[in-house]
Design a protein around this motif. Sequence first.
Motif, PDB file in Angstrom:
ATOM      1  N   SER A 144      41.114  48.508  39.649  1.00  4.78           N
ATOM      2  CA  SER A 144      42.181  47.715  40.252  1.00  4.78           C
ATOM      3  C   SER A 144      42.725  48.308  41.541  1.00  4.78           C
ATOM      4  O   SER A 144      43.547  47.677  42.212  1.00  4.78           O
ATOM      5  N   SER A 242      48.068  42.669  33.058  1.00  4.97           N
ATOM      6  CA  SER A 242      47.970  42.009  34.356  1.00  4.97           C
ATOM      7  C   SER A 242      49.342  41.993  35.026  1.00  4.97           C
ATOM      8  O   SER A 242      50.357  41.770  34.352  1.00  4.97           O
ATOM      9  N   TYR A 244      49.897  39.796  37.577  1.00  4.50           N
ATOM     10  CA  TYR A 244      50.051  38.448  38.133  1.00  4.50           C
ATOM     11  C   TYR A 244      49.588  37.400  37.131  1.00  4.50           C
ATOM     12  O   TYR A 244      48.633  37.613  36.372  1.00  4.50           O
ATOM     13  N   HIS A 312      49.695  47.870  38.534  1.00  2.00           N
ATOM     14  CA  HIS A 312      48.722  46.981  39.150  1.00  2.00           C
ATOM     15  C   HIS A 312      47.427  46.894  38.338  1.00  2.00           C
ATOM     16  O   HIS A 312      46.492  46.192  38.709  1.00  2.00           O
ATOM     17  N   LYS A 314      44.482  46.022  35.773  1.00  2.00           N
ATOM     18  CA  LYS A 314      43.968  44.798  35.156  1.00  2.00           C
ATOM     19  C   LYS A 314      42.960  45.228  34.077  1.00  2.00           C
ATOM     20  O   LYS A 314      41.888  45.741  34.397  1.00  2.00           O
ATOM     21  N   SER A 326      39.033  43.919  38.668  1.00  2.00           N
ATOM     22  CA  SER A 326      40.023  43.309  39.564  1.00  2.00           C
ATOM     23  C   SER A 326      40.558  41.995  39.019  1.00  2.00           C
ATOM     24  O   SER A 326      41.297  41.294  39.705  1.00  2.00           O
ATOM     25  N   ASN A 328      42.820  39.436  37.525  1.00  2.00           N
ATOM     26  CA  ASN A 328      44.179  39.112  37.092  1.00  2.00           C
ATOM     27  C   ASN A 328      44.128  38.011  36.031  1.00  2.00           C
ATOM     28  O   ASN A 328      43.118  37.304  35.884  1.00  2.00           O
ATOM     29  N   THR A 330      44.764  34.971  35.771  1.00  2.00           N
ATOM     30  CA  THR A 330      44.935  33.711  36.504  1.00  2.00           C
ATOM     31  C   THR A 330      43.606  32.970  36.500  1.00  2.00           C
ATOM     32  O   THR A 330      42.554  33.565  36.217  1.00  2.00           O
ATOM     33  N   GLY A 333      41.485  34.489  39.327  1.00  3.08           N
ATOM     34  CA  GLY A 333      41.133  35.866  39.014  1.00  3.08           C
ATOM     35  C   GLY A 333      40.149  36.000  37.882  1.00  3.08           C
ATOM     36  O   GLY A 333      39.301  36.891  37.878  1.00  3.08           O
TER      37      GLY A 333
END
Length: 665
Positions: A144, A242, A244, A312, A314, A326, A328, A330, A333
Amino acid sequence: MTKPFKMAEELTRQLQSLGQIKHAWFTTFNLNMDFFELHVLSTLLQMDKPRSRIDFELMQQKLNGRVKDTRKGAVTASIDVKVFADQRMYDASDLKRTAIEVYGVNPALLDGGRKRVLNNSTLFHPKVIYLQDEEGRVILGAGSANLTLSGWSTNQEVFTFQRVECKHQVEAIRAFFRPLFEANRVETKVLPQTKMRSDIQPSDWHFVHTFIKNSSDGRHKTLLNHLLNHSVDESRDLVVWSPYFPSDLTGFIQRLKAVASPSLLKLHIVPDLVENQRMRTQWSEDLFPLLDESVCFYRSPVGKDDRSELCHAKVWMTEEKLAIGSWNFTSPGSNIDLDRKDTGQVNIEAGIIVVNQQQLAPVLTKPLSINKDHFMQDTELSQHSLEVTDLMPIEIRVVFDWKILAYEVELNKINNALEWKSVELRLPDVETPLKFEIQENEAIYTTKITLVQEPQALLVNHAYELILAGGTRYRGFIVECNSLMRRVEEFESLDDIFNSLIDGRSLQSNPSASLRSVLLGNDQDWLEEQGAGSSTEPQLSSAVSYFRMFQAMDSFEQRISSLKTDSMREQYAFVIPGCLVEMRSKIGDEMAKSANVFNWYMKQEFNLLVDLVKNEAEGDALKLRLKELRIESNDSEARSTGLQQCIGSREYRKLIKGKCGYVSV
């Protein structure tokens, strides 16, 4: 996780398990160039953190390697460093002090330009480190941490390094870097062949990313495929860290449950809480029925350091698999929409999935009773939202070749509404901005610009500037090739060059040489440091006699005559301190001050050296460049200033012509 520069310490450990590094490739979303060169590059080269401009040039010399004086002319221990960052998330105004290759990535143009899936809203988001030594051993890292101070120091991040040892891992790495290399016209062979171990099973660890596909049906092998589609259990637990989350959190959770079908998915979410209280998304009443039944929230079992503002990390975890990358929590992501035919945002992501060797229970020790107070309102969400600038309306490639002192420029107009006449390109050492006098319906423009003189501005300014109508400016880093040919050191005077030649000292790594003034011009700390340690008494230079000048020229001639390759001849002609280019410049300065007999002889001796190197050279291109180094004689000027008569009697001039060949009788 928050120990300052723990990432650098881990990178050092990985480097110690390899031999001499040959390739080091980095990808990142955010990039801070100053941080990368100060901390990451110095760690990669296993050198002390640079404090001055000369330290950065020592780093560049280690990257360049050195030319062996053998018939093959091999370069020793050169290191190929490349950095790929989202075009919108690095600032080419940042101070860049080395010639490493930095590429601003336009995600919409990757993977064959699949704009249906990858478009202008796509983010280039992977954080990957590829290391390969000269023996072919490879280590891959993913996680991440961006290439920023916060990513490598103050944030809570997660990163893993794995030894590459089987074929499926190599093929996955090739599939990841190939689109980046093709889009940027990088000629480096994608992942040279590595040694494989036959006893390593494909299930040990996987490199998973947006570009990887199944060979059978061409569909993508996504993170969710690996985590959710391999169980026959009726229920399935998925733990996710996560920072985000999607605006429609409930809708995304429902889609994940559909992907997990026929298993019943139980989600355990560990969010990063702003001010230890709020998630970066909005509350929805639709979420309430899911709480406890299929979705639970937890505080992180890993305490935050006081210096850390953001977790930060993930991480996606099931009973069987652990994914670090990387991704997230979402839709873009997670790449959940990667194979959908309708439009939607898909980010470019990457990470490593390993066998999970720990229980889930210890992670879920701090349940969080979620209510709407744990979510942000519109105003706060806008304050924490990611600001992404527009992509360039033109795909641009600017390469400078230090070997031939030429720019190669290629522009591809992506936005058809853009008019060529509204565009100009500014390049270091090119006085006039480049205009594009071509038909507006033409999409591609290419040109080559050869510099008349060796560049100076490019030594310190490594960026181009693209200016559009209305004053909109875009900056990007110039790709520099053959950086071994950058001339960065020089002697203070001709006297210093001659003294070194006469004393038999090497011109390379010579203590009397220093960085060129253009490089030191904006390094005030270094200049002040040098000034503080120098004597205030004026230093008197030794007088350069005819004998010493001829002796120095003879020493240079002997050194040139012993060279075996064009690679070394190039170094003596154009690069090393005291080379022919530098000598020509200093002799020209002396001739401009005074048209005397000594300077006339010095010019003739210099031309003999140039002719000698040209005659020894094997390549036609090198011969042509050497020919242009000659200082042309002007017999009429010699006659008008009386030099012809001052040289001596007719008999003496005849003797000199017979011995040296450069006096006209």
